[in-house]
Motif scaffolding. Structure first.
Motif: not given
Length: 386
Positions: A214-237
């Motif tokens: 939460a700052g300049v722009g909004q973003g989300l980082g997700v860690m599942l099972g010790g691995r980053l979840h990026r999504g198919i196109t990188g748009g997760a978050g």
């Protein structure tokens, strides 16, 4: 049964890797201590250390007094055996951190990206400045990880889109690799923040969690099972585009700052909220800081309620258990704001995650970039000892 070809070599490599990791995490260690931790005999541990010492990867850094016999030599990983670079790319600046193989940051510099039209030249100049400041050669850098605000395609590693950095587009990664070498990686900045929280911060030891920036722009980082979840196109978050009841849906997704959640918790929205509650400050972080100092609970409650909309949406889909608030708002708000967000989420969401504030010191994007770069470099260096 006949022993398979290459098996002794593979075992030596695995033992070497295990020993080097132990020296990093628990070192310095004596030969006997290393043998005990790895399960190797003293003779085999001695041969291993001699081999790594010959390769310039370990060195004697002291002695440990024992019983009646002579003092035992203490071994450590040679810090200068490899270096890595992490970069935080912003429209107005490029920050470069260089760390040795042990993870110690040896230099951090911030430079002007010039006109920003040639990202390859800007990155090269920044890295060269950092190397010169640290008195190391560019060839000693084994990995480069670059954090940007853009959407990075996980299949190609290219920046698919970045409104703030229009010169960062498909093809930049290939040009960077031609200039700096093949070990260049580009990663979304909030994903790197998640790595920093996982290694050094509030999510240390947690394999499932989310970071909300939460700052300049909004973003989300997700860690599942010790691995980053990026999504198919990188748009997760891309949580700024989260539809929010009462906020208009974007008419054109190419228009920045038009996402519903962004309209709710962006800088302009929170600044207007502060004005409505009479909270002074030249920026949103200043306003939150002043509200905390003055005890303007109604303003803080409203900020928390707005952030809780995003946390609740993430929680009902992913149920991460832990959510870390980062960015300027999360950092300044601290545990007091995080506690209010946790209470607000509990009122609107059946999943009740623990909400905490970031605890990463310094620049979290840079720290995460160095975490990723060190993992890559250690994989290279520690897996090629035989």
């Amino acid at each position: 049964m006949a022993q398979g070809p290459g098996t002794p070599r593979l075992l030596r490599r695995l033992n070497d890797r295990s020993a080097l990791e132990l020296l990093l995490s628990d070192g310095p260690l004596t030969r006997a201590e290393l043998g005990e931790l790895t399960g190797l005999s003293k003779v085999t541990a001695g041969q291993l250390l001699a081999r790594l010492e010959e390769r310039g990867l370990v060195e004697v850094t002291g002695e440990r007094a024992g019983g009646r016999g002579p003092n035992a030599a203490l071994y450590s990983v040679v810090p200068s055996s490899a270096y890595v670079a992490g970069l935080d790319i912003l429209p107005e600046s490029i920050t470069v951190g260089v760390a040795d193989i042990t993870g110690r940051i040896v230099v951090e510099v911030t430079v002007d990206p010039l006109d920003g039209k040639d990202p390859v030249k800007a990155v090269q100049n920044a890295v060269q400045r950092a190397c010169a400041t640290a008195s190391i050669d560019l060839t000693q850098l084994r990995a480069f990880v670059i954090g940007t605000r853009g959407v990075v395609d996980p299949r190609t590693g290219d920046v698919r889109f970045s409104y703030d950095l229009p010169a960062w587009h498909v093809g930049v990664l290939a040009s960077l690799r031609r200039t700096l070498g093949g070990s260049v990686t580009i990663e979304n900045d909030v994903n790197l923040v998640a790595l920093a929280e996982y290694r050094y911060g509030a999510a240390a030891g947690q394999d499932d969690f989310a970071v909300i920036w939460a700052g300049v722009g909004q973003g989300l980082g997700v860690m599942l099972g010790g691995r980053l979840h990026r999504g198919i196109t990188g748009g997760a978050g891309e949580i700024g585009w989260l539809p929010v009841p009462g906020e208009p849906l974007p008419a054109d997704v190419n228009q920045p700052q038009s996402g519903s959640f962004q309209r709710l918790v962006g800088q302009e929205a929170l600044a207007g909220l502060a004005d409505a509650y009479g909270v002074p400050g030249r920026s949103v972080p200043d306003q939150i800081r002043n509200a905390l100092a003055r005890g303007t609970e109604s303003y803080l409650d409203e900020v928390a309620a707005r952030l809780a909309v995003g946390v609740a949406a993430v929680s009902v889909v992913l149920d991460p258990g832990l959510v870390v608030l980062s960015g300027d708002v999360g950092k300044v708000g601290g545990e007091r704001l995080a506690g209010k967000v946790e209470q607000a989420v509990a009122r609107i969401c059946p999943s009740r995650p623990t909400v905490v504030s970031t605890t990463v010191a310094g620049n979290p994007i840079l720290r995460g970039a160095l975490v990723a770069a060190l993992d890559q470099a250690r994989e290279q260096v520690f897996s090629d000892t035989v």
